[in-house]
Design a protein around this motif. Structure first.
Motif, PDB file in Angstrom:
ATOM      1  N   VAL A  96      22.052  62.666 -24.097  1.00 50.53           N
ATOM      2  CA  VAL A  96      21.279  61.667 -23.288  1.00 50.53           C
ATOM      3  C   VAL A  96      19.938  62.133 -22.944  1.00 50.53           C
ATOM      4  O   VAL A  96      18.936  61.456 -23.223  1.00 50.53           O
ATOM      5  N   PRO A  98      17.161  64.118 -24.166  1.00 47.85           N
ATOM      6  CA  PRO A  98      16.139  63.965 -24.948  1.00 47.85           C
ATOM      7  C   PRO A  98      15.772  62.246 -25.163  1.00 47.85           C
ATOM      8  O   PRO A  98      14.583  62.129 -25.055  1.00 47.85           O
ATOM      9  N   ARG A  99      16.692  61.627 -25.190  1.00 41.30           N
ATOM     10  CA  ARG A  99      16.399  60.119 -24.878  1.00 41.30           C
ATOM     11  C   ARG A  99      15.635  59.808 -23.645  1.00 41.30           C
ATOM     12  O   ARG A  99      14.625  58.678 -23.711  1.00 41.30           O
ATOM     13  N   ALA A 101      13.737  61.778 -21.820  1.00 38.10           N
ATOM     14  CA  ALA A 101      12.512  62.523 -22.019  1.00 38.10           C
ATOM     15  C   ALA A 101      11.658  61.730 -22.948  1.00 38.10           C
ATOM     16  O   ALA A 101      10.521  61.293 -22.533  1.00 38.10           O
ATOM     17  N   ALA A 102      12.192  61.042 -23.950  1.00 37.28           N
ATOM     18  CA  ALA A 102      11.219  60.139 -24.719  1.00 37.28           C
ATOM     19  C   ALA A 102      10.918  58.921 -24.135  1.00 37.28           C
ATOM     20  O   ALA A 102       9.731  58.565 -24.048  1.00 37.28           O
ATOM     21  N   GLN A 108      11.115  67.828 -23.644  1.00 30.68           N
ATOM     22  CA  GLN A 108      12.274  68.431 -22.818  1.00 30.68           C
ATOM     23  C   GLN A 108      12.287  69.824 -23.240  1.00 30.68           C
ATOM     24  O   GLN A 108      11.914  70.435 -24.234  1.00 30.68           O
TER      25      GLN A 108
ATOM     26  N   LEU B  95       8.937  65.805 -29.637  1.00 33.99           N
ATOM     27  CA  LEU B  95       8.497  64.552 -29.238  1.00 33.99           C
ATOM     28  C   LEU B  95       7.180  64.230 -30.117  1.00 33.99           C
ATOM     29  O   LEU B  95       7.329  62.921 -30.572  1.00 33.99           O
ATOM     30  N   GLN B 126      16.737  67.785 -30.188  1.00 28.86           N
ATOM     31  CA  GLN B 126      16.070  66.695 -29.577  1.00 28.86           C
ATOM     32  C   GLN B 126      15.499  65.283 -30.516  1.00 28.86           C
ATOM     33  O   GLN B 126      15.597  64.490 -29.930  1.00 28.86           O
ATOM     34  N   GLN B 129      17.209  62.160 -31.028  1.00 28.19           N
ATOM     35  CA  GLN B 129      17.676  61.237 -29.911  1.00 28.19           C
ATOM     36  C   GLN B 129      16.221  60.816 -29.332  1.00 28.19           C
ATOM     37  O   GLN B 129      16.050  59.545 -29.040  1.00 28.19           O
ATOM     38  N   ALA B 133      15.086  56.741 -29.168  1.00 30.74           N
ATOM     39  CA  ALA B 133      14.516  56.290 -27.876  1.00 30.74           C
ATOM     40  C   ALA B 133      13.333  55.388 -28.163  1.00 30.74           C
ATOM     41  O   ALA B 133      13.157  54.197 -27.697  1.00 30.74           O
TER      42      ALA B 133
END
Ligand SMILES: Cc1cc2nc3c(=O)[nH]c(=O)nc-3n(C[C@H](O)[C@H](O)[C@H](O)COP(=O)(O)OP(=O)(O)OC[C@H]3O[C@@H](n4cnc5c(N)ncnc54)[C@H](O)[C@@H]3O)c2cc1C
Ligand SMILES: Nc1ncnc2c1ncn2[C@@H]1O[C@H](COP(=O)(O)O)[C@@H](O)[C@H]1O
Lengths: 307, 249
Positions: A96, A98-99, A101-102, A108, B95, B126, B129, B133
């Protein structure tokens, strides 16, 4: 700085990992709120954690199974009122956070093991062979936190519980089922003693016949190396290591495990490590407090008899 | 359906990383580098989906220095059809990697992105995910089984409680766990063939992605070393020692 903690639970019972994350959140210096995506009964348990000011409960079906596609927008929507979001570094939290964070356009910090300042944290990298001290420059923090690195906040709180509505189904994913492994033994990541077996245990039957009596004698949870899990001796949820579970019990007994860096990453913070291995040069002995060179098939039954 | 497979060049998993004496990072000079093990599993899974007829093309992409071409050639030798290198010498955080991949997805329009659950250097877990998103796609993380049927994919996930299955609408992101498959070795003829497969090189600027870091690494240090332990010669000694240490009653 107000922090929001994602509660870890199985739909009925709050996991003790949540209490450890509350401790980490409190170190940020501001109020701590907990978000429960699940039933009121779990929220009531969270409300009892000492130091929690408020519990938010989202009881919508869309988030009941912690689907990241539905939980993340809910959290991102709440984050206007928060400076930090902390999730336990469990498979749920890692799915959950990282989703979230994006969606917030922030980086993160994963597997945080120390809070050094309001924006500065320590975290292991390279399978725990190095520890990085990292400062965030983002306006909001998103962290996953390693539960074994923080004391668990106690009971005795009486936080207000508030419902949050509006968690919608994003229409991207659906929960099909969970094949949960059932065990009467203590839960691996919070157990005081862990007995782990490796490739040397030959097959599933032998693994059970040799490891279970020792675990029973010690009241221990059962762990395993990747090799043992890959070979089908025991389920994936028993793997200890860089990419499995992180444990830090008072006593860790490694049986027939060589001690690859990926395994050590998951257990080297245990208080006392015992290694039983027939190879005197096995790397596991470098981290063991007590080592015994011998054939596990004679040593372990003898140990069970003499404990 | 096209499958995009992001692969990262990392320190070989067999090596023990050494922290640099000045505390600025991990020493990677003259160290053997390989494809991140989880990404090998991702390449393998994409190839199997192609072999089963569920996919038509497998495109490998890496973000990193010029040397990451070697990692891409490994993917091509395993059987990927072509490769894209987004070349930069900067450290790119998850990111920013996800944003670069988002831009590549916009160009390539894959039906699935299959990638590793974790890079064994930053241990971030990360990027997949985050990419999901950014794209507004579903995510099947920590996959131990992937089943494509029509316009959806069923993913069995290795979770702390056991094995969870989710169904995702395509396009979707899948991140691989260790037991998804056993990656193949590239044969010598395939290694030769890979040399002439297409490999495009781009820059982050070409994709309009800002890769400025959000995190500042203040220090990298050695983990605390454990005190040397003792070796015992028998089970009796072991039991006595454990009692002495208070580890057992
Ligand atoms: C990306 C990646 C991630 C990984 N993540 C993990 C992870 O999370 N956790 C993990 O554990 N591993 C992980 N691994 C695997 C790791 O590298 C090792 O391969 C694995 O830990 C080895 O398991 P083992 O010690 O059981 O097997 P082996 O290395 O084969 O060791 C077996 C040991 O048993 C001993 N032995 C054999 N017979 C006897 C006997 N009769 N009596 C006593 N001793 C005996 C041998 O001397 C040997 O030391 C990962 C690897 C990769 C590439
Ligand atoms: N620089 C990169 N180039 C290509 N793929 C990457 C890169 N960084 C991360 N990835 C992908 O994202 C996965 C997870 O990485 P991380 O989030 O860094 O742990 C990896 O297994 C890769 O599939």
């Amino acid at each position: 700085m107000t922090a929001l903690v994602l509660a870890e639970h199985d739909g009925a019972k709050l996991s003790a990992a949540t209490n450890a994350i509350v401790t980490a959140a409190a170190k940020l210096g501001g109020p701590v709120h907990v978000l429960v995506c699940g039933p009121q009964a779990v929220a009531d348990q969270a409300a009892k954690i000492a130091g929690v000011e408020k519990v938010l409960v989202a009881a919508d079906a869309a988030v009941a199974n912690q689907l990241a596609e539905n939980v993340a927008p809910l959290v991102a929507g709440l984050m206007g009122a928060y400076d930090a979001f902390l999730a336990p570094a469990t498979t749920t939290g890692k799915n959950v956070a990282p989703r979230v964070a994006a969606l917030l356009d922030v980086m993160q910090l994963s597997e945080v093991i120390g809070v050094e300042g309001p924006k500065t944290f320590t975290r292991p990298i390279y399978a725990g062979n190095a520890i990085a001290t990292v400062e965030s420059s983002d306006p909001k923090l998103v962290l996953t936190v390693r539960a074994t690195a923080f004391d668990k906040a106690g009971e005795g709180g009486s936080a207000a519980v508030e419902a949050v509505g509006g968690a919608a189904d994003a229409g991207l994913s659906s929960f099909v089922g969970l094949e949960a492994s059932k065990s009467e033994r203590p839960e691996l990541t919070s157990a005081g003693t862990v007995v782990s077996g490796g490739r040397a245990l030959k097959d599933a039957d032998t693994f059970a016949q040799v490891i279970a009596p020792l675990a029973d004698k010690l009241g221990a949870a059962i762990g395993a190396s990747r090799a043992a899990v890959d070979a089908g001796y025991i389920g994936n949820d028993h793997q200890v290591g860089q990419t499995g579970k992180i444990v830090a019990p008072s006593l860790y007994v490694a049986v027939g495990i060589s001690g690859a860096i990926q395994h050590l990453a998951g257990m080297k913070d245990s208080k006392v490590i015992v290694a039983i291995n027939k190879d005197p040069d096995a790397p596991i002995f470098q981290v063991a407090d007590v080592g015994l060179v011998g054939d596990l098939f004679t040593v372990v039954p003898e140990l069970v008899a003499k404990l | 359906m096209k499958i995009l497979v992001p692969v990262k060049r990392v320190i070989d998993y067999n090596l023990k990383p050494r922290v640099k004496a000045d505390g600025t990072g991990v020493d990677l000079a003259n160290v053997k580098m390989s494809m991140n093990p989880f990404d090998e599993i991702a390449v393998e899974e994409a190839l199997r989906l192609k072999e089963k007829g569920a996919a038509t093309e497998v495109v490998a992409v890496s973000i990193g220095p010029a040397k990451a071409q070697e990692t891409l050639r490994t993917a091509l030798a395993m059987g990927a059809d072509r490769a894209i290198l987004v070349e930069t010498d900067a450290e790119v955080e998850p990111l920013a990697v996800a944003k670069i991949l988002q831009a590549i997805v916009a160009e390539e329009a894959p039906g699935m992105v299959v990638m590793g659950k974790q890079a064994i250097d930053d241990d971030s877990n990360q990027t997949g995910q985050m990419l999901a998103a950014l794209l507004g796609w579903g995510q099947g993380t920590f996959a131990s089984k992937v089943d494509v049927t029509g316009d959806s994919v069923a993913v069995t996930r290795e979770v702390d409680a056991g094995l969870e299955t989710v169904s995702l609408k395509l396009p979707a992101i899948v991140t691989t766990d260790l037991r998804l498959n056993e990656p193949r070795y590239a044969s010598l003829p395939n290694i030769m063939k890979a040399k002439s497969k297409p490999l495009a090189v781009k820059k982050p600027e070409d994709l309009g992605v800002d890769i400025a870091p959000r995190l500042k690494v203040l220090k990298v240090s050695e983990p605390p070393v454990r005190k040397a332990g003792v070796m015992v010669g028998s089970v009796d000694e072991l039991v006595a020692k454990l009692k002495e240490m208070g580890a057992v009653a």
